[in-house]
Scaffold this active site. Structure first.
Site, short mmCIF file in Angstrom:
data_model
loop_
_atom_site.label_atom_id
_atom_site.label_comp_id
_atom_site.label_asym_id
_atom_site.label_seq_id
_atom_site.Cartn_x
_atom_site.Cartn_y
_atom_site.Cartn_z
N LYS A 194 0.84 -1.21 0.00
CA LYS A 194 0.00 0.00 0.00
C LYS A 194 0.87 1.25 0.00
O LYS A 194 0.68 2.15 -0.83
CB LYS A 194 -0.91 0.01 1.24
CG LYS A 194 -1.60 1.35 1.48
CD LYS A 194 -2.49 1.32 2.70
CE LYS A 194 -1.83 1.72 3.99
NZ LYS A 194 -1.68 3.16 4.22
N ASN A 195 1.83 1.28 0.93
CA ASN A 195 2.61 2.51 1.07
C ASN A 195 3.71 2.64 0.02
O ASN A 195 4.49 3.58 0.05
CB ASN A 195 3.16 2.62 2.50
CG ASN A 195 2.02 2.94 3.48
OD1 ASN A 195 0.95 3.39 3.07
ND2 ASN A 195 2.24 2.67 4.76
N ARG A 246 -4.23 9.77 4.47
CA ARG A 246 -3.04 10.59 4.68
C ARG A 246 -2.15 10.66 3.43
O ARG A 246 -1.55 11.69 3.14
CB ARG A 246 -2.25 10.01 5.86
CG ARG A 246 -0.90 10.66 6.13
CD ARG A 246 -1.03 11.92 6.94
NE ARG A 246 0.28 12.53 7.19
CZ ARG A 246 0.46 13.62 7.92
NH1 ARG A 246 -0.56 14.22 8.49
NH2 ARG A 246 1.66 14.13 8.08
N CYS A 298 -5.63 7.67 9.33
CA CYS A 298 -5.82 7.11 10.66
C CYS A 298 -5.54 8.16 11.72
O CYS A 298 -4.64 8.99 11.57
CB CYS A 298 -4.89 5.93 10.87
SG CYS A 298 -5.29 4.53 9.81
N ARG A 356 -0.76 14.73 13.74
CA ARG A 356 -0.04 14.42 12.50
C ARG A 356 0.09 15.71 11.70
O ARG A 356 -0.73 16.02 10.84
CB ARG A 356 -0.75 13.33 11.69
CG ARG A 356 -0.76 11.99 12.39
CD ARG A 356 -1.42 10.92 11.57
NE ARG A 356 -0.51 10.26 10.64
CZ ARG A 356 -0.88 9.29 9.82
NH1 ARG A 356 -2.13 8.88 9.78
NH2 ARG A 356 0.00 8.73 9.01
N ASP A 400 3.64 0.37 12.36
CA ASP A 400 2.43 -0.25 11.80
C ASP A 400 2.25 -1.70 12.25
O ASP A 400 1.18 -2.28 12.04
CB ASP A 400 2.46 -0.19 10.27
CG ASP A 400 2.31 1.24 9.76
OD1 ASP A 400 1.95 2.12 10.55
OD2 ASP A 400 2.54 1.46 8.55
N ILE A 402 7.01 6.77 17.40
CA ILE A 402 6.69 7.56 16.20
C ILE A 402 5.43 8.41 16.41
O ILE A 402 5.41 9.59 16.10
CB ILE A 402 6.47 6.64 14.97
CG1 ILE A 402 7.60 5.61 14.84
CG2 ILE A 402 6.29 7.47 13.70
CD1 ILE A 402 8.93 6.10 14.38
N ARG A 414 -9.02 -0.56 3.59
CA ARG A 414 -8.15 0.53 3.09
C ARG A 414 -6.77 -0.01 2.74
O ARG A 414 -6.12 0.50 1.84
CB ARG A 414 -7.99 1.62 4.17
CG ARG A 414 -9.17 2.55 4.29
CD ARG A 414 -8.84 3.68 5.25
NE ARG A 414 -7.57 4.29 4.87
CZ ARG A 414 -6.79 4.99 5.68
NH1 ARG A 414 -7.16 5.20 6.92
NH2 ARG A 414 -5.66 5.49 5.27
C1 EPZ Z 1 3.90 6.85 6.92
O1 EPZ Z 1 3.10 7.88 7.51
C2 EPZ Z 1 2.97 5.71 6.65
N1 EPZ Z 1 1.90 6.18 5.76
C3 EPZ Z 1 2.37 5.22 7.97
O2 EPZ Z 1 1.56 4.10 7.72
C4 EPZ Z 1 3.49 4.81 8.91
O3 EPZ Z 1 2.95 4.48 10.16
C5 EPZ Z 1 4.46 5.98 9.09
O4 EPZ Z 1 4.93 6.43 7.78
C6 EPZ Z 1 5.68 5.64 9.91
O5 EPZ Z 1 6.37 4.58 9.33
C7 EPZ Z 1 2.12 6.28 4.46
O6 EPZ Z 1 3.19 5.98 3.93
C8 EPZ Z 1 0.96 6.74 3.65
P1 EPZ Z 1 5.73 10.17 9.20
P2 EPZ Z 1 3.62 9.38 7.60
O7 EPZ Z 1 5.58 11.48 8.54
O8 EPZ Z 1 4.58 9.63 6.50
C9 EPZ Z 1 5.69 13.66 12.44
C10 EPZ Z 1 -0.50 2.94 7.62
O9 EPZ Z 1 -1.29 2.40 8.45
N2 EPZ Z 1 5.51 14.66 11.37
O10 EPZ Z 1 6.93 9.34 8.89
O11 EPZ Z 1 2.45 10.23 7.80
C11 EPZ Z 1 4.46 12.78 12.62
O12 EPZ Z 1 3.48 13.41 13.38
C12 EPZ Z 1 0.12 4.28 7.95
O13 EPZ Z 1 -0.24 2.45 6.52
C13 EPZ Z 1 5.58 16.00 11.69
O14 EPZ Z 1 5.76 16.38 12.84
O15 EPZ Z 1 4.45 9.29 8.92
C14 EPZ Z 1 5.07 11.56 13.28
O16 EPZ Z 1 5.17 11.77 14.65
C15 EPZ Z 1 -0.25 4.75 9.30
N3 EPZ Z 1 5.43 16.92 10.70
C16 EPZ Z 1 6.47 11.50 12.67
O17 EPZ Z 1 6.68 12.76 12.07
C17 EPZ Z 1 5.22 16.54 9.40
O18 EPZ Z 1 5.09 17.43 8.56
C18 EPZ Z 1 6.68 10.45 11.62
O19 EPZ Z 1 5.58 10.39 10.75
C19 EPZ Z 1 5.17 15.18 9.09
C20 EPZ Z 1 5.33 14.25 10.10
#
Ligand code: EPZ
Length: 413
Positions: free
Chosen positions: A28-29, A82, A106, A111, A299, A321, A392
């Site tokens: 998916k990702n 997202r 989610c 986020r 995840d 995370i 999803r």
């Molecule tokens: C990706 O989310 C995945 N989603 C998530 O999978 C996964 O859990 C996550 O990476 C961590 O591996 C997709 O690829 C679509 P991050 P993402 O930005 O990119 C903070 C699933 O179930 N942050 O790496 O949104 C954020 O709040 C999903 O498939 C900021 O502060 O995660 C978090 O604490 C759930 N500012 C941390 O970074 C920003 O602008 C890491 O999140 C962006 C993120």
């Protein structure tokens, strides 16, 4: 939309019965980002191993809507997932402008999207926050290459800015980039089609901007889903007698497999296959510390909690995370698990505890899958409502688990 569907699962009451093989689908990702990348091309992008999941349908709908309004990510669709935000990079780079709502997905705590907005600003764009849409405009209609250091590691921010940089003027350097294997995989494909990206899969990615990409018939082959692979391995460890997981990349789930082995599960990994046989019971307790790749994936945290509830001893989960990823815990405790939330980032699990049936409602995509695992272990028949959330990210999960011997059905509520 399957909002009104649920899964009905007859639990095995702790018995280890599942036998046979199950094939992992495309990630998916991975595929969602590749779909977003199609905006960077001047021709059609053939794709293989695309999973039939709801988020892919939503991404396709967003791309369709762009044909009518080329700079707008439609609010009602983008708010459903997202990954919609990764489209902002390619659209802004190609059109010089993008309008998008705050992305949905989610509920895992705060986020934010500051890394995206700051990255666009650094590349010479202005950011305007309206009532329901952000409007980003590239100065002179074109992004320019910049040196961007992420203050924290973000998967989607890395992907979005990497894709935006492909059509920017000059060279972009991304520091403290995410290392997830789907990123390197996408970069390889984009390079085959004319992009100049180096270092993807390491913390420093360099992108030399250029013109539109050209697929020329070369396919993007969606890599296997790591999270599905790990989730099936956990399910097999919980209720499997002898289960083989095919079409996967065991190297991408090294840490979860190491933990299962440490607990006493019999895990045999080949090049693209994993065989799990029930080991000596009860399994020994393990502890989990979620981390960016190659660490233990957040995840897989909820499915792993179900596994831990069946292990002997006391263990903990440290979620590093997200700060809202324990919404599944209360229901697991109500089913009989000894699991206690110590802080928004830490739970303690003691086991083994017998689980009993419950009517459950998926809290989020990965939590929903964890409920299916818990229901499979439990005594009696459970239901998992809100099937849409599971759909999803997991293709027809009931049709794929049933042949292993799990009594799981889908029905309208
Ligand atoms: C990706 O989310 C995945 N989603 C998530 O999978 C996964 O859990 C996550 O990476 C961590 O591996 C997709 O690829 C679509 P991050 P993402 O930005 O990119 C903070 C699933 O179930 N942050 O790496 O949104 C954020 O709040 C999903 O498939 C900021 O502060 O995660 C978090 O604490 C759930 N500012 C941390 O970074 C920003 O602008 C890491 O999140 C962006 C993120």
């Amino acid at each position: 939309m399957n909002m009104r569907e649920q899964f009905i699962i007859k639990g095995l009451g702790g018995a280890k019965r599942l036998e046979g093989s199950i094939a992992v689908r495309g990630a998916k990702n991975g595929v969602l980002k590749a779909l977003a990348a199609t905006v960077l091309f001047d021709d059609e992008v053939p794709m293989t191993n695309v999973p039939d999941i709801e988020d892919v349908k939503r991404m396709r709908e967003l791309l369709e809507a762009l044909k009518v309004e080329p700079t707008v990510l439609k609010k009602d669709i983008a708010e459903k997932f997202r990954a919609s935000i990764v489209l902002t990079g390619p659209v802004l780079a190609r059109q010089g402008k993008v309008e998008f709502p705050f992305p949905g997905g989610c509920v895992l705590g705060e986020r934010s999207i500051d890394l995206f907005l700051n990255g666009f600003r650094a590349m010479g764009a202005s950011v305007e926050e309206g009532e329901s849409y952000f409007t980003i405009r590239a100065e002179g209609g074109k992004l320019r290459g910049e040196h961007i250091t992420f203050p924290l590691v973000s998967v989607t921010a890395t992907e979005t800015l990497m894709m935006a940089a492909v059509l920017a003027e000059g060279t972009t350097l991304l520091q403290n980039a995410a290392l997830e294997p789907e990123i390197a995989d996408l970069a390889l494909y984009l390079n085959e089609c004319g992009a100049q990206i180096s270092g993807a899969g390491t913390p420093t990615i360099t992108i030399v901007g250029g013109g539109l990409l050209h697929a020329g018939g070369i396919s993007y082959n969606t890599p296997p889903d790591r999270i599905e692979t790990g989730s099936f391995a956990i399910l097999a460890a919980l209720v499997g007698k002898d289960v083989t997981i095919t079409n996967c990349n065991p190297a991408w789930v090294d840490v979860p497999l190491a933990l299962l082995r440490q607990a006493g599960v019999d895990v045999e990994a080949g090049k693209d296959v994993i065989r799990i046989r029930a080991g000596d019971m009860p399994y020994q307790m393990v502890s989990v510390h979620t981390h960016e790749y190659p660490g233990f994936a957040t995840d897989l945290q909820a499915p792993m909690a179900v596994f831990m509830s069946q292990c002997q001893g006391e263990g903990s989960i440290l979620e590093t995370i997200f700060d809202g990823r324990f919404r599944y815990v209360d229901d697991l405790a109500l089913m009989g698990a000894d699991i206690v939330v110590m802080s928004p980032h830490r739970v303690v699990v003691r086991g083994p505890k017998k689980l009993s049936r419950k009517n459950l409602e998926s809290p989020d995509l990965r939590g929903g899958l964890a409920y299916i695992l818990a229901a499979a272990v439990a005594e009696g028949t459970s239901t998992v409502d809100n099937a849409y959330l599971i759909d999803r990210g997991y293709e027809h999960i009931e049709e794929r688990l049933a042949p292993l011997g799990l009594d799981i059905k889908r029905e309208m509520t």
